[in-house]
Design a protein around this motif. Structure first.
Motif, PDB file in Angstrom:
ATOM      1  N   PRO A 125     -23.703  14.082  59.327  1.00 38.43           N
ATOM      2  CA  PRO A 125     -22.384  13.956  59.928  1.00 38.43           C
ATOM      3  C   PRO A 125     -21.746  12.359  59.652  1.00 38.43           C
ATOM      4  CG  PRO A 125     -23.748  15.275  61.314  1.00 38.43           C
ATOM      5  CD  PRO A 125     -24.734  14.605  60.106  1.00 38.43           C
ATOM      6  N   THR A 126     -22.580  11.610  59.903  1.00 31.93           N
ATOM      7  CA  THR A 126     -22.321  10.290  59.736  1.00 31.93           C
ATOM      8  C   THR A 126     -22.014   9.710  58.585  1.00 31.93           C
ATOM      9  OG1 THR A 126     -23.591   9.344  61.951  1.00 31.93           O
ATOM     10  CG2 THR A 126     -22.799   7.724  60.446  1.00 31.93           C
ATOM     11  N   THR A 127     -22.653  10.178  57.618  1.00 31.02           N
ATOM     12  CA  THR A 127     -22.384  10.006  56.091  1.00 31.02           C
ATOM     13  C   THR A 127     -21.276  10.564  55.564  1.00 31.02           C
ATOM     14  OG1 THR A 127     -24.913  10.030  55.869  1.00 31.02           O
ATOM     15  CG2 THR A 127     -23.395  10.194  53.794  1.00 31.02           C
ATOM     16  N   LEU A 128     -20.892  11.837  56.190  1.00 32.32           N
ATOM     17  CA  LEU A 128     -19.516  12.263  56.042  1.00 32.32           C
ATOM     18  C   LEU A 128     -18.474  11.310  56.426  1.00 32.32           C
ATOM     19  CD1 LEU A 128     -17.823  14.570  54.717  1.00 32.32           C
ATOM     20  CD2 LEU A 128     -17.843  15.683  56.924  1.00 32.32           C
ATOM     21  N   ALA A 170     -20.051  -2.944  53.202  1.00 28.42           N
ATOM     22  CA  ALA A 170     -21.182  -2.602  53.552  1.00 28.42           C
ATOM     23  C   ALA A 170     -21.644  -2.940  55.080  1.00 28.42           C
ATOM     24  CB  ALA A 170     -22.380  -3.016  52.643  1.00 28.42           C
ATOM     25  N   GLY A 171     -21.318  -3.967  55.668  1.00 22.09           N
ATOM     26  CA  GLY A 171     -21.545  -4.322  56.853  1.00 22.09           C
ATOM     27  C   GLY A 171     -20.706  -3.387  57.957  1.00 22.09           C
ATOM     28  N   PHE A 172     -19.441  -2.989  57.474  1.00 29.56           N
ATOM     29  CA  PHE A 172     -18.857  -2.310  58.426  1.00 29.56           C
ATOM     30  C   PHE A 172     -19.148  -0.722  58.528  1.00 29.56           C
ATOM     31  CE2 PHE A 172     -15.124   0.844  58.776  1.00 29.56           C
ATOM     32  CZ  PHE A 172     -14.729   0.472  59.889  1.00 29.56           C
ATOM     33  N   PHE A 173     -19.831  -0.228  57.229  1.00 27.66           N
ATOM     34  CA  PHE A 173     -20.421   1.001  57.334  1.00 27.66           C
ATOM     35  C   PHE A 173     -21.663   1.027  58.007  1.00 27.66           C
ATOM     36  CE2 PHE A 173     -18.017   1.794  53.243  1.00 27.66           C
ATOM     37  CZ  PHE A 173     -16.970   2.123  53.804  1.00 27.66           C
ATOM     38  N   MET A 174     -22.206   0.045  57.903  1.00 27.75           N
ATOM     39  CA  MET A 174     -23.781  -0.310  58.724  1.00 27.75           C
ATOM     40  C   MET A 174     -23.678   0.010  60.172  1.00 27.75           C
ATOM     41  SD  MET A 174     -25.902  -3.649  59.222  1.00 27.75           S
ATOM     42  CE  MET A 174     -24.968  -4.042  60.940  1.00 27.75           C
ATOM     43  N   ILE A 175     -22.602  -0.350  60.802  1.00 24.66           N
ATOM     44  CA  ILE A 175     -22.377  -0.245  62.174  1.00 24.66           C
ATOM     45  C   ILE A 175     -22.427   1.374  62.469  1.00 24.66           C
ATOM     46  CG2 ILE A 175     -20.680  -0.470  64.025  1.00 24.66           C
ATOM     47  CD1 ILE A 175     -22.134  -3.011  63.281  1.00 24.66           C
ATOM     48  N   PHE A 176     -21.757   2.146  61.720  1.00 25.50           N
ATOM     49  CA  PHE A 176     -21.743   3.456  61.954  1.00 25.50           C
ATOM     50  C   PHE A 176     -23.175   4.163  61.910  1.00 25.50           C
ATOM     51  CE2 PHE A 176     -17.437   2.732  60.727  1.00 25.50           C
ATOM     52  CZ  PHE A 176     -16.587   2.822  61.747  1.00 25.50           C
ATOM     53  N   TYR A 177     -23.922   3.741  60.893  1.00 24.59           N
ATOM     54  CA  TYR A 177     -25.086   4.302  60.680  1.00 24.59           C
ATOM     55  C   TYR A 177     -26.154   3.775  61.830  1.00 24.59           C
ATOM     56  CZ  TYR A 177     -24.599   6.417  56.201  1.00 24.59           C
ATOM     57  OH  TYR A 177     -24.398   7.272  55.194  1.00 24.59           O
ATOM     58  N   LEU A 178     -25.937   2.483  62.073  1.00 20.73           N
ATOM     59  CA  LEU A 178     -26.938   1.970  63.059  1.00 20.73           C
ATOM     60  C   LEU A 178     -26.694   2.455  64.609  1.00 20.73           C
ATOM     61  CD1 LEU A 178     -28.838  -0.479  64.060  1.00 20.73           C
ATOM     62  CD2 LEU A 178     -27.086  -1.894  64.529  1.00 20.73           C
ATOM     63  N   ALA A 179     -25.408   2.923  64.905  1.00 19.14           N
ATOM     64  CA  ALA A 179     -24.945   3.655  65.977  1.00 19.14           C
ATOM     65  C   ALA A 179     -25.822   5.011  65.961  1.00 19.14           C
ATOM     66  CB  ALA A 179     -23.628   3.766  66.141  1.00 19.14           C
ATOM     67  N   ALA A 180     -25.639   5.776  64.942  1.00 14.19           N
ATOM     68  CA  ALA A 180     -26.324   6.939  64.597  1.00 14.19           C
ATOM     69  C   ALA A 180     -27.751   6.997  64.731  1.00 14.19           C
ATOM     70  CB  ALA A 180     -25.733   7.772  63.493  1.00 14.19           C
ATOM     71  N   LEU A 181     -28.530   5.907  64.188  1.00 12.53           N
ATOM     72  CA  LEU A 181     -29.777   5.744  64.452  1.00 12.53           C
ATOM     73  C   LEU A 181     -30.196   5.745  65.882  1.00 12.53           C
ATOM     74  CD1 LEU A 181     -30.563   3.430  60.953  1.00 12.53           C
ATOM     75  CD2 LEU A 181     -31.296   6.003  61.293  1.00 12.53           C
ATOM     76  N   GLN A 182     -29.577   4.960  66.443  1.00 12.23           N
ATOM     77  CA  GLN A 182     -29.792   4.621  67.895  1.00 12.23           C
ATOM     78  C   GLN A 182     -29.763   5.787  68.920  1.00 12.23           C
ATOM     79  OE1 GLN A 182     -27.728   1.127  68.949  1.00 12.23           O
ATOM     80  NE2 GLN A 182     -29.213  -0.348  67.886  1.00 12.23           N
ATOM     81  N   THR A 183     -29.081   6.908  68.436  1.00 15.71           N
ATOM     82  CA  THR A 183     -28.963   8.225  69.127  1.00 15.71           C
ATOM     83  C   THR A 183     -30.057   9.341  68.729  1.00 15.71           C
ATOM     84  OG1 THR A 183     -27.319   9.161  67.627  1.00 15.71           O
ATOM     85  CG2 THR A 183     -26.423   7.666  69.160  1.00 15.71           C
ATOM     86  N   LEU A 184     -30.793   8.809  67.877  1.00 15.36           N
ATOM     87  CA  LEU A 184     -31.874   9.613  67.586  1.00 15.36           C
ATOM     88  C   LEU A 184     -32.902   9.829  68.523  1.00 15.36           C
ATOM     89  CD1 LEU A 184     -32.237   9.483  63.705  1.00 15.36           C
ATOM     90  CD2 LEU A 184     -30.813  10.944  64.812  1.00 15.36           C
ATOM     91  N   ASN A 185     -33.470  10.985  68.719  1.00 13.07           N
ATOM     92  CA  ASN A 185     -34.764  10.949  70.019  1.00 13.07           C
ATOM     93  C   ASN A 185     -35.819  10.452  69.348  1.00 13.07           C
ATOM     94  OD1 ASN A 185     -36.548  11.938  71.870  1.00 13.07           O
ATOM     95  ND2 ASN A 185     -35.703  13.805  71.962  1.00 13.07           N
ATOM     96  N   PRO A 186     -36.333   9.491  70.033  1.00 14.10           N
ATOM     97  CA  PRO A 186     -37.213   8.679  69.681  1.00 14.10           C
ATOM     98  C   PRO A 186     -38.667   9.543  69.689  1.00 14.10           C
ATOM     99  CG  PRO A 186     -36.423   7.580  71.390  1.00 14.10           C
ATOM    100  CD  PRO A 186     -35.883   8.916  71.273  1.00 14.10           C
ATOM    101  N   SER A 187     -38.784  10.581  70.170  1.00 15.11           N
ATOM    102  CA  SER A 187     -39.991  11.425  70.191  1.00 15.11           C
ATOM    103  C   SER A 187     -40.120  12.086  68.705  1.00 15.11           C
ATOM    104  CB  SER A 187     -39.684  12.774  71.091  1.00 15.11           C
ATOM    105  OG  SER A 187     -38.818  13.493  70.893  1.00 15.11           O
ATOM    106  N   LEU A 188     -39.195  12.269  68.079  1.00 13.88           N
ATOM    107  CA  LEU A 188     -39.117  12.574  66.636  1.00 13.88           C
ATOM    108  C   LEU A 188     -40.034  11.877  65.612  1.00 13.88           C
ATOM    109  CD1 LEU A 188     -35.469  13.600  66.069  1.00 13.88           C
ATOM    110  CD2 LEU A 188     -37.329  15.281  66.496  1.00 13.88           C
ATOM    111  N   LYS A 189     -39.708  10.581  65.792  1.00 13.48           N
ATOM    112  CA  LYS A 189     -40.703   9.726  65.315  1.00 13.48           C
ATOM    113  C   LYS A 189     -42.168   9.571  65.613  1.00 13.48           C
ATOM    114  CE  LYS A 189     -40.706   4.777  63.561  1.00 13.48           C
ATOM    115  NZ  LYS A 189     -40.072   3.369  63.759  1.00 13.48           N
ATOM    116  N   GLU A 190     -42.272   9.758  66.996  1.00 14.70           N
ATOM    117  CA  GLU A 190     -43.709   9.661  67.384  1.00 14.70           C
ATOM    118  C   GLU A 190     -44.320  11.064  67.039  1.00 14.70           C
ATOM    119  OE1 GLU A 190     -43.148   9.602  71.599  1.00 14.70           O
ATOM    120  OE2 GLU A 190     -42.424   7.618  71.564  1.00 14.70           O
TER     121      GLU A 190
END
Length: 300
Positions: free
Chosen positions: A219-222, A176-196
């Motif tokens: 794509p990260t999930t795949l 789980a920790g190994f897969f978390m790194i990929f999801y964390l990297a993908a989350l940090q590439t999302l545009n913050p304006s979407l959340k705003e």
């Protein structure tokens, strides 16, 4: 004019030779340690196992026939399907939850990330030995907790009903920790304006995740899914340390069965046949995921 035409052709040829020379070391290693062993394994699956000075002889599909009639093989297939069906969604779901949690602005975020990722960097043998202590009857951590709650003692790894589940829990904790790194990297590439924008529109956190974050993370999930499927069918270290496939083959997985056939019983022909089937199945799943599912995961 002729000399002018020859000059570009010579330059292109020199670039091509230079490119092939750069590729040659990696290409040689790829052929020597990947393609050639795969081809040799395919050939060996049609030969009998050499014994002493007697070389192997052509037996055709006999090794595959033995595999079809082997009850232990089918037990390992059922165990592996159950193992994959449990570890893949659990490890991916847990990795996503951890990534969403540590992506927020919380106190001690770096420490939490390190704690989640630590099991990944531990050697698999070390992880299995740690959990072997947890599962030890009468003295293990689980037994101590059970005794404190007044529950009866239980041999977690010696019971056919719980042995495979115990191995599954260790695999989820490790991956789980190994897969978390990929999801964390993908989350940090999302545009913050979407959340705003979602916050301005009054969208809840669940709605924002379901309608914005999750589609963008597909794509990260795949990619994580492909790795999870491969990992589910190549596990052998944990089984070797924790249960050795027992009791009564209740926790035998395909790769551990392959190890026993090839290195314990020294039936290399039969082991090669199992390897070919396993590689073909995994390659088919990976190709399906990349060439069929890949067209459906990009959010537009």
């Amino acid at each position: 004019m002729g000399a002018q035409k020859e000059a570009p052709r010579t330059a292109i040829s020199q670039h091509a030779v230079h490119a092939w020379l750069l590729l040659l070391p990696a290409l040689a290693l790829l052929i020597a340690f990947t393609h050639w062993p795969a081809l040799a394994t395919l050939v060996d699956s049609f030969f009998s196992t050499p014994r002493g000075s007697r070389p192997g002889v052509w037996v055709g599909a006999e090794n595959y026939q033995v595999m079809v009639e082997d009850p232990v093989f089918w037990q390992a297939v059922r165990n592996n399907l159950w193992f994959a069906g449990a570890t893949i969604p659990l490890s991916i779901g847990l990795a996503l939850l951890m990534a969403l949690w540590v992506n927020e602005h919380l106190r001690g975020r770096a420490l939490v990330r390190m704690a989640y990722f630590t099991p990944t960097v531990l050697p698999m043998i070390a992880v299995a030995n740690i959990w072997l202590f947890f599962y030890t009857p009468q003295y293990g951590l689980l037994e101590q907790l059970s005794a404190a709650l007044g529950l009866p003692s239980h041999n977690w790894l010696g019971d056919p009903r719980t042995a495979l589940a115990c191995v599954t829990l260790v695999a989820v904790w490790k991956e789980a920790g190994f897969f978390m790194i990929f999801y964390l990297a993908a989350l940090q590439t999302l545009n913050p304006s979407l959340k705003e924008a979602a916050a301005i529109e009054g969208a809840s956190r669940w709605y924002y995740f379901r309608r914005v974050q999750w589609p963008l993370l597909m794509p990260t999930t795949l990619f994580v899914l492909v790795n999870a499927v491969v990992n589910a069918f190549r596990l052998v270290d944990h089984v070797f340390i924790l249960t050795r496939g027992g009791p009564d083959n209740a926790s035998t997985l395909l790769l551990y069965h392959l190890y026993e056939v090839g290195f314990k019983f020294w039936d290399t022909g039969y082991a090669a046949a199992i390897t070919v089937v396993l590689v073909v199945v995994l390659a088919s799943v990976a190709l399906f995921q990349f060439f069929v599912l890949d067209k459906r995961v990009h959010y537009k």
